[in-house]
Design a protein around this motif. Structure first.
Motif, mmCIF file in Angstrom:
data_model
loop_
_atom_site.group_PDB
_atom_site.id
_atom_site.type_symbol
_atom_site.label_atom_id
_atom_site.label_comp_id
_atom_site.label_asym_id
_atom_site.label_seq_id
_atom_site.Cartn_x
_atom_site.Cartn_y
_atom_site.Cartn_z
ATOM 1 N N LYS A 48 48.544 28.161 37.480
ATOM 2 C CA LYS A 48 49.694 27.587 38.187
ATOM 3 C C LYS A 48 49.786 28.168 39.598
ATOM 4 O O LYS A 48 50.524 27.660 40.430
ATOM 5 C CB LYS A 48 50.975 27.867 37.412
ATOM 6 C CG LYS A 48 50.998 27.194 36.052
ATOM 7 C CD LYS A 48 52.207 27.606 35.255
ATOM 8 C CE LYS A 48 52.171 26.871 33.922
ATOM 9 N NZ LYS A 48 52.384 27.729 32.779
ATOM 10 N N HIS A 49 49.031 29.249 39.824
ATOM 11 C CA HIS A 49 49.134 29.966 41.096
ATOM 12 C C HIS A 49 47.813 30.065 41.856
ATOM 13 O O HIS A 49 47.814 30.160 43.082
ATOM 14 C CB HIS A 49 49.689 31.366 40.847
ATOM 15 C CG HIS A 49 50.956 31.356 40.069
ATOM 16 N ND1 HIS A 49 52.155 30.924 40.603
ATOM 17 C CD2 HIS A 49 51.210 31.678 38.771
ATOM 18 C CE1 HIS A 49 53.101 30.997 39.679
ATOM 19 N NE2 HIS A 49 52.554 31.447 38.556
ATOM 20 N N VAL A 50 46.706 30.083 41.122
ATOM 21 C CA VAL A 50 45.376 30.122 41.751
ATOM 22 C C VAL A 50 44.493 29.086 41.068
ATOM 23 O O VAL A 50 44.624 28.841 39.874
ATOM 24 C CB VAL A 50 44.726 31.524 41.677
ATOM 25 C CG1 VAL A 50 45.524 32.532 42.494
ATOM 26 C CG2 VAL A 50 44.558 32.003 40.255
ATOM 27 N N ALA A 51 43.610 28.496 41.842
ATOM 28 C CA ALA A 51 42.789 27.406 41.315
ATOM 29 C C ALA A 51 41.634 27.893 40.450
ATOM 30 O O ALA A 51 41.198 27.193 39.539
ATOM 31 C CB ALA A 51 42.252 26.554 42.462
ATOM 32 N N SER A 52 41.140 29.108 40.746
ATOM 33 C CA SER A 52 39.937 29.594 40.062
ATOM 34 C C SER A 52 39.727 31.059 40.420
ATOM 35 O O SER A 52 40.442 31.614 41.274
ATOM 36 C CB SER A 52 38.716 28.789 40.524
ATOM 37 O OG SER A 52 38.507 29.006 41.920
ATOM 38 N N LEU A 53 38.735 31.659 39.800
ATOM 39 C CA LEU A 53 38.372 33.021 40.168
ATOM 40 C C LEU A 53 37.905 33.064 41.622
ATOM 41 O O LEU A 53 38.248 33.990 42.356
ATOM 42 C CB LEU A 53 37.285 33.571 39.234
ATOM 43 C CG LEU A 53 36.797 34.987 39.543
ATOM 44 C CD1 LEU A 53 37.945 36.005 39.497
ATOM 45 C CD2 LEU A 53 35.696 35.393 38.574
ATOM 46 N N ASP A 54 37.146 32.066 42.055
ATOM 47 C CA ASP A 54 36.708 32.018 43.460
ATOM 48 C C ASP A 54 37.906 31.987 44.405
ATOM 49 O O ASP A 54 37.908 32.643 45.449
ATOM 50 C CB ASP A 54 35.815 30.804 43.717
ATOM 51 C CG ASP A 54 34.404 30.992 43.202
ATOM 52 O OD1 ASP A 54 34.014 32.148 42.901
ATOM 53 O OD2 ASP A 54 33.680 29.983 43.087
ATOM 54 N N ASP A 55 38.924 31.213 44.053
ATOM 55 C CA ASP A 55 40.141 31.134 44.864
ATOM 56 C C ASP A 55 40.808 32.504 44.932
ATOM 57 O O ASP A 55 41.211 32.963 46.012
ATOM 58 C CB ASP A 55 41.085 30.086 44.255
ATOM 59 C CG ASP A 55 42.348 29.865 45.085
ATOM 60 O OD1 ASP A 55 42.299 29.999 46.327
ATOM 61 O OD2 ASP A 55 43.390 29.544 44.478
ATOM 62 N N LEU A 56 40.913 33.178 43.803
ATOM 63 C CA LEU A 56 41.540 34.504 43.773
ATOM 64 C C LEU A 56 40.714 35.514 44.559
ATOM 65 O O LEU A 56 41.267 36.317 45.319
ATOM 66 C CB LEU A 56 41.713 34.967 42.327
ATOM 67 C CG LEU A 56 42.401 36.325 42.144
ATOM 68 C CD1 LEU A 56 43.802 36.328 42.770
ATOM 69 C CD2 LEU A 56 42.463 36.686 40.673
ATOM 70 N N ARG A 57 39.408 35.475 44.418
ATOM 71 C CA ARG A 57 38.548 36.381 45.178
ATOM 72 C C ARG A 57 38.710 36.141 46.681
ATOM 73 O O ARG A 57 38.735 37.093 47.473
ATOM 74 C CB ARG A 57 37.078 36.214 44.768
ATOM 75 C CG ARG A 57 36.783 36.784 43.374
ATOM 76 C CD ARG A 57 35.367 36.437 42.908
ATOM 77 N NE ARG A 57 34.345 36.890 43.826
ATOM 78 C CZ ARG A 57 33.852 38.128 43.875
ATOM 79 N NH1 ARG A 57 34.286 39.038 43.031
ATOM 80 N NH2 ARG A 57 32.917 38.452 44.746
ATOM 81 N N ARG A 58 38.853 34.883 47.062
ATOM 82 C CA ARG A 58 39.058 34.549 48.471
ATOM 83 C C ARG A 58 40.396 35.117 48.963
ATOM 84 O O ARG A 58 40.499 35.645 50.064
ATOM 85 C CB ARG A 58 39.017 33.033 48.652
ATOM 86 C CG ARG A 58 39.031 32.580 50.097
ATOM 87 C CD ARG A 58 38.954 31.062 50.209
ATOM 88 N NE ARG A 58 37.772 30.517 49.570
ATOM 89 C CZ ARG A 58 37.783 29.797 48.430
ATOM 90 N NH1 ARG A 58 38.919 29.514 47.810
ATOM 91 N NH2 ARG A 58 36.669 29.333 47.926
#
Length: 195
Positions: A48-58
């Motif tokens: 609900k807050h981040v699209a993916s692990l890649d998004d969170l890493r970014r």
């Protein structure tokens, strides 16, 4: 419905703490499961807050670069030439020691032209602008500035990576060796200055 208090910024803050807790390898080991566990939610709640692990890493990389840039700017303000470069190098080393996982995240190069990396690219450009300003007093030819920046970053990164990883086993003073390295880098940059 999202958990009360959980937001994109809160998820990023949890991830930032986790990568530092994991030391120099914390950024590479970041998982959504670990973030969810630390936040007290199930993994699907994170989406609900981040699209993916890649998004969170970014997000982690972007915030880490912004934080490093603030430290670089504070360290170099009012300084120039060798004094500014030494201060910038010391700030980078201090950041790496205080935030080893975040420091690792600052090494992620944005994919230029990728809209998803636009904010990371902007933060990276700001960091490079601070370092470029520190180099201005050397009057380097424009085509040598990138070489000088790469030399500076490579030297600091190599030393810090070995230092954080326990790669210096001799009992000799690491701070002395670090100053010796930075003095050599400074002489190398000075050699790029036209006569």
């Amino acid at each position: 419905m999202p958990r009360a208090g959980l937001s994109r910024a809160a998820v990023t803050a949890v991830a930032l703490d986790l990568v530092d807790a994991g030391g120099a390898a914390g950024f590479d080991r970041l998982t959504l499961a670990a973030v969810a566990s630390s936040a007290g939610v199930a993994v699907p709640s994170l989406y609900k807050h981040v699209a993916s692990l890649d998004d969170l890493r970014r997000l982690v990389a972007t915030e880490s670069v912004a934080e490093l840039t603030r430290m670089l700017a504070a360290a170099t303000i009012g300084r120039s030439g060798g004094d500014a470069l030494h201060a910038a190098a010391d700030a980078m080393r201090a950041f790496a020691h205080a935030h080893p996982g975040r420091y690792a995240a600052t090494q992620v190069a944005p994919r230029l032209g990728d809209d998803a990396d636009a904010e990371l690219a902007q933060r990276a450009a700001e960091a490079l602008a601070v370092l470029t300003a520190a180099l201005r007093a050397f009057d380097l030819p424009e085509d040598s500035t990138v070489d000088a920046l790469r030399m500076l970053r490579s030297a600091i990164h190599g030393f810090v990576t070995l230092e954080l990883g326990g790669g210096f086993g001799l009992p000799d003073d690491l701070d002395r060796s670090y100053r010796f390295l930075m003095d050599g880098v400074l002489r190398g940059i000075e050699s790029l200055t036209p006569a």
